[in-house]
Design an enzyme around this catalytic site. Structure first.
Site, mmCIF file in Angstrom:
data_model
loop_
_atom_site.group_PDB
_atom_site.id
_atom_site.type_symbol
_atom_site.label_atom_id
_atom_site.label_comp_id
_atom_site.label_asym_id
_atom_site.label_seq_id
_atom_site.Cartn_x
_atom_site.Cartn_y
_atom_site.Cartn_z
ATOM 1 C CD GLU A 30 7.176 -8.831 1.704
ATOM 2 O OE1 GLU A 30 6.507 -7.799 1.449
ATOM 3 O OE2 GLU A 30 8.199 -9.138 1.081
ATOM 4 C CB VAL A 62 -0.933 -0.005 1.238
ATOM 5 C CG1 VAL A 62 -1.869 1.203 1.200
ATOM 6 C CG2 VAL A 62 -1.737 -1.296 1.322
HETATM 7 N N1 THU Z 1 7.500 -4.406 -2.060
HETATM 8 C C1 THU Z 1 6.792 -5.271 -1.299
HETATM 9 O O1 THU Z 1 5.638 -5.014 -0.935
HETATM 10 N N2 THU Z 1 7.378 -6.438 -0.928
HETATM 11 C C2 THU Z 1 8.569 -6.870 -1.403
HETATM 12 O O2 THU Z 1 8.968 -7.994 -1.093
HETATM 13 C C3 THU Z 1 9.385 -5.999 -2.267
HETATM 14 C C4 THU Z 1 8.874 -4.631 -2.442
HETATM 15 C C5 THU Z 1 6.840 -3.175 -2.511
HETATM 16 C C6 THU Z 1 7.233 -1.908 -1.840
HETATM 17 C C7 THU Z 1 6.841 -0.884 -2.914
HETATM 18 O O3 THU Z 1 5.469 -0.604 -2.795
HETATM 19 C C8 THU Z 1 7.070 -1.618 -4.219
HETATM 20 O O4 THU Z 1 7.100 -2.997 -3.885
HETATM 21 C C9 THU Z 1 8.345 -1.244 -4.951
HETATM 22 O O5 THU Z 1 9.435 -1.295 -4.099
#
Ligand code: THU
Length: 127
Positions: free
Chosen positions: A57, A45
């Site tokens: 996560e 988000v």
């Molecule tokens: N992001 C995640 O939600 N989990 C991950 O394991 C890697 C990165 C998200 C954070 C951000 O919203 C987007 O991916 C780009 O970094």
């Protein structure tokens, strides 16, 4: 309990469609399995103030804890936009709940990588 890694990964991938990521356009879903067999999902988000973004996560962990669950056995992370690997903050947040939680990632369901939460964060901080 037997964990179906592929099924958990597919739930993570399915939830990624709900990601709110207008800034990165990188959709991430997470699926967290608890000892009770329940699965909690989460998505990234994002926010206009970039640093306020929350990863998939941590969304899944917050959902599980909010429902009274703390005994986690596996966490799958998936994205249709690339290989999503948990960031350092998420590794620390997961480690809070144990060092032997299975973390499932991979470019697709045929190439899963499975590691323990403790291996992903050597010498993790504990009060
Ligand atoms: N992001 C995640 O939600 N989990 C991950 O394991 C890697 C990165 C998200 C954070 C951000 O919203 C987007 O991916 C780009 O970094």
């Amino acid at each position: 309990m037997k964990i179906d890694y592929k099924e958990l990964y597919m739930s993570a991938l399915d939830s990624s469609k709900n990601a709110y990521c207008p800034y990165s356009n990188f959709h991430v879903g997470a699926a967290l399995m608890t000892a009770s067999g329940a699965v909690y999902t989460g998505v990234n988000v994002e926010n206009s103030s970039y640093g306020a973004a929350i990863c998939a996560e941590r969304s899944a962990i917050a959902a599980a804890v909010s429902s009274g669950e703390r005994n986690f056995i596996a966490l799958a992370v998936a994205s249709p936009d690339g290989d999503a690997k948990p960031c350092g903050i998420c590794r620390q947040v997961l480690f809070e709940f144990g060092g032997s939680i299975k973390v499932i990632t991979g470019e697709d369901a045929e190439h899963l990588e499975i590691e323990d939460s403790g291996a992903l964060l050597p010498k993790g901080f504990k009060l």
